[in-house]
Design an enzyme around this catalytic site. Structure first.
Site, PDB file in Angstrom:
ATOM      1  NE  ARG A  51      36.808  29.007  41.427  1.00  0.00           N
ATOM      2  CZ  ARG A  51      37.857  28.110  41.296  1.00  0.00           C
ATOM      3  NH1 ARG A  51      38.452  28.182  42.836  1.00  0.00           N
ATOM      4  NH2 ARG A  51      37.942  26.823  40.920  1.00  0.00           N
ATOM      5  CG  ASP A  53      37.010  34.937  47.537  1.00  0.00           C
ATOM      6  OD1 ASP A  53      38.042  33.251  47.513  1.00  0.00           O
ATOM      7  OD2 ASP A  53      38.277  35.186  47.238  1.00  0.00           O
ATOM      8  NE  ARG A 198      39.355  39.988  51.012  1.00  0.00           N
ATOM      9  CZ  ARG A 198      38.571  38.554  51.042  1.00  0.00           C
ATOM     10  NH1 ARG A 198      38.784  37.820  50.208  1.00  0.00           N
ATOM     11  NH2 ARG A 198      39.439  38.015  52.383  1.00  0.00           N
TER      12      ARG A 198
END
Lengths: 251, 251
Positions: A51, A53, A198
């Site tokens: 995935r 975000d 991140r």
């Protein structure tokens, strides 16, 4: 008789809730499945390498689907691009064998995080960079990158919602590259936990600003319960550049 | 007693009708004058070095205004940025003498046009590049750039709505720079007619694609009535990088 098609997809994630289908907004996956329906008349499920975000971009997201309709590969690519919005594009379509799986066959991923070192707002970079006003010590950041490289338990670098059972991952390399006011952080790894890049970048910036010692990274990897929490960099600086498949070949 | 302030402004022009105030939509100038009103309580008129068209970007647009209120320069910059939308930013504020005029004192401008050589759509470049699918012969384009350099009558490179009375301009240099799939066309000149850079680049691309001989450029400069019309490149690839003021100094 179905055939399995692998797609390489690029997108500007600014307007989306992320890759995955979600009830609260429009996802990249939704747009792709809609385009597949319009192009081929089939309600197809797309399986991705993972995935991304909300607000995160991609140049080389990989996914696959099984089609009962057989189309030339250029027709998949160009046909889907006709139905996709301007901020999503199929970059390549390939035929793969039935044992290819975008997620389970992936052997590595390359993420790029882009920092902009600038005291003042810069409109043309606002969707693709994290602007850092303070000056950054690149020597300290390079030392911190070396600590993060290798096989480690990255449990300190995952967010609350992460459902992975295995938190040990291998980071092959982290490279810092300067280009004028931009600073690219290229991270190559075997796999990534939710928000891992991140959180790595957010913490690297803390080190670069002198707000956290380099040794802090060691403690975060070795004794996360005693270490300070990671800082999460904002989504718009992140881009999934490519996904590697060492074993699975296209037909 | 007023003081004259020079602003350097950057913007993503995607959402605007252009720099100049217009009845049919929101302009950069409108946003800036609104921000000045909100910050200083004064209804001020902003004078720019020139206009940019709808969809054209800037990193270094220059304008000036006269204020009766005296504020520190950082207050002009940071204060305006608080009231401006995310796609417009004041990069610098300077105090200048009363004989400074953003338009009449300008001695040169640097425009950059960005081409993307890519057969497939690329979402992250869509707002800032013109994508050219065909391959380009850079040697031919370099020859064409040399022909356009110097003092010429550029009447063949202005659009119908251009109101300039003088069509003779000097192009100081045109540089082509490759960066992966991007091709930057940097144009430095004394001044520019309406659509001039876009018409130069559109025609350069015609030459690079082999659809027009290099000599065609000579004919367009020397005998425009007999020459084929220029092709206008789309706005989103164009960015005003900087405006030069050789004579006028800041205080």
């Amino acid at each position: 008789m179905t055939e399995r098609i692998k797609l390489t997809v690029a997108y500007d994630g600014s307007a989306y809730v992320g890759w995955q289908l979600q009830p609260n907004g429009i996802s990249i996956q939704h747009c792709l499945e809609q385009a597949l329906l319009q192009l081929s008349g089939q309600q197809l499920r797309v399986h991705s390498s993972g995935r991304t975000d909300a607000g995160v971009h991609a140049r080389g997201m990989v996914c696959h689907f099984d089609s009962e309709r057989v189309l030339p590969l250029t027709a998949w690519r160009d046909g889907l691009n006709r139905f996709l919005p301007a901020d999503i594009a199929v970059r390549a379509a390939e035929k793969v064998t039935d044992d290819f799986h975008a997620r389970y066959c992936a052997t590595g991923k390359h993420y790029r995080y882009t920092l902009l070192r600038d005291p003042v707002r810069s409109p043309l970079e606002r969707r693709t960079c994290w602007r850092v006003k303070a000056s950054l010590d690149l020597d300290l950041m390079t030392q911190a990158c070396k600590i993060l490289t290798g096989v480690h338990d990255f449990v300190a670098f995952r967010s609350a919602g992460c459902s992975s059972t295995v938190t040990q991952k291998e980071i092959y390399a982290i490279n810092l590259t300067e280009a004028d006011a931009l600073l690219y952080v290229d991270v190559y790894g075997s796999g990534f936990l939710r928000h891992m890049v991140r959180m790595m970048v957010g913490t690297l910036v803390e080190v670069g600003r002198g707000r956290r010692p380099v040794e802090c990274l060691k403690l975060m990897l070795e004794d996360p319960a005693r270490a300070p929490a990671a800082i999460t960099a904002p989504p718009q600086g992140l881009c999934l550049m490519s996904v590697d498949y060492a074993m699975c070949q296209s037909v």
